[in-house]
Design an enzyme around this catalytic site. Sequence first.
Site, PDB file in Angstrom:
ATOM      1  N   SER A 204       0.825  -1.198   0.000  1.00 38.02           N
ATOM      2  CA  SER A 204       0.000   0.000   0.000  1.00 38.02           C
ATOM      3  C   SER A 204       0.870   1.262   0.000  1.00 38.02           C
ATOM      4  O   SER A 204       1.756   1.415  -0.839  1.00 38.02           O
ATOM      5  CB  SER A 204      -0.972  -0.054   1.183  1.00 38.02           C
ATOM      6  OG  SER A 204      -2.004   0.882   1.042  1.00 38.02           O
ATOM      7  N   ASP A 368      -9.774  -3.242  -5.473  1.00 36.72           N
ATOM      8  CA  ASP A 368      -9.557  -4.262  -4.432  1.00 36.72           C
ATOM      9  C   ASP A 368     -10.386  -3.978  -3.184  1.00 36.72           C
ATOM     10  O   ASP A 368     -10.069  -4.468  -2.115  1.00 36.72           O
ATOM     11  CB  ASP A 368      -8.071  -4.369  -4.088  1.00 36.72           C
ATOM     12  CG  ASP A 368      -7.501  -3.119  -3.407  1.00 36.72           C
ATOM     13  OD1 ASP A 368      -8.263  -2.151  -3.186  1.00 36.72           O
ATOM     14  OD2 ASP A 368      -6.297  -3.114  -3.093  1.00 36.72           O
ATOM     15  N   HIS A 400      -7.789  -5.612  -0.393  1.00 33.52           N
ATOM     16  CA  HIS A 400      -6.577  -4.819  -0.243  1.00 33.52           C
ATOM     17  C   HIS A 400      -5.645  -5.356   0.837  1.00 33.52           C
ATOM     18  O   HIS A 400      -4.423  -5.406   0.630  1.00 33.52           O
ATOM     19  CB  HIS A 400      -6.968  -3.368   0.092  1.00 33.52           C
ATOM     20  CG  HIS A 400      -5.821  -2.422   0.143  1.00 33.52           C
ATOM     21  ND1 HIS A 400      -5.131  -2.016  -0.985  1.00 33.52           N
ATOM     22  CD2 HIS A 400      -5.223  -1.779   1.187  1.00 33.52           C
ATOM     23  CE1 HIS A 400      -4.176  -1.171  -0.645  1.00 33.52           C
ATOM     24  NE2 HIS A 400      -4.207  -1.016   0.672  1.00 33.52           N
TER      25      HIS A 400
END
Length: 433
Positions: A204, A368, A400
Amino acid sequence: MGPAGRTGPGLLLLLVLGLQHSSGFWILNVVFPPNAKPVVTNNSTPPLIIVPGNLGNRLEAKLNKPQLVHWMCYKTTSTWFPLWIDLNMFMPIGVDCWIDNIRLVYNRTTRRSSNSPGVQVRVPGFGQTYPIEFLDGSKLVGYFHTMVEHLVSVGYTRNETVRGAPYDWRLAPNENPEYFTMLQELVQDMYEQYQEPVYLLGHSMGCHYVLYFLNHQPQAWKDRYIRGFISLGAPWGGAVKTLRVMASGENDGIPMISNIKIREEQRMTTTNPWMLPSEEAWSKDHVFISTPTFNYTNRDYERFFKDIDFEDGWHMWEDTKNLTGELQPPGVEVWCMYGVGLPTPVTYIYDKGYPNTDPVDFVYADGDDTVDSFSMSLCKRWGGQQEQPVHVTEYRGMPHLDIVFHDKVLQQIQNILDGKSETPSEIDIRFDT
């Protein structure tokens, strides 16, 4: 019990047991994280450094505060205590104490942030895996634990061949220079110790941290010390959700904390404005926030921050928008992996209560469930911009957070570390059991 507030351990246990059923909160999706599946040990263990995402490692604090937001908050502490994550913070009074302890104070003149008055904050365990495996001392809130366990099962050793590189995720890279010096030294130390170039793995927002780091290294240094960059779920073009977070808050399913209350903390980091949808990546006509009086695109950020009464956010964005916004290629071999096939909000629709009420509707696109696939797929452009290979794998049906512990991702990471560079372009996980 930590200084977030004076609450009892029994209440905390009930809270945790409730949170594990709260599917929205990304961290607490992995309360009691899954165990790594048995695998065959491999003697190939090239050094690996893991850089976590936003909120993805522990923070500690020490207090000597001039004043309190509530009489039940602690004013001074003689030792360091958990700031993130301390489960006391989820209690009604604890959250006020916690917000005042973790908040940043932004100075528009110096363009720099500082801790709340009387608060010292530090990042524990740089170079170790414990602050990214579990975010709390009770080992209830897991993050990279399953991945590290998998790596250990194939021959890696914690804090030796696999290491964590936690950082103060409240701050964007322009305010974290010491971190990048430490990361460079860690890479060089591991290279010298194992006589092999190092893999960097990010998740991320951590991928943006890795990209910023690589963009500021000479190519000769990268050629010598870096074997490759494994990117998981990176919001390369920014994250639309960030706009909702700063406008009306997002408690991600945490019980007992309202969106408006958690918004106080979410507006006090420079990383949230940094992660706004970038001008480079998004159409100038795409509406991210729709209200009865105005539709906000990426041309309207100054008005957006003014309308939500958070003008510091505009200056934070001005400070950070070019740090990685142009997506300069990293100059190393890349494995870019992300989830697709899940509805992901790309427009938030509000009624007349904006910005102090929740959205009343959403426009969805592919992604996602947190970041849209358009943003995550921008790594593909590097294939024509650098000599080093760029491998892209889309995981259909992958949320995610799950990408850091799903067994098919862990197997793919193992293959990469074993020297099998080629990866499939798509893996479907929707029918896994």
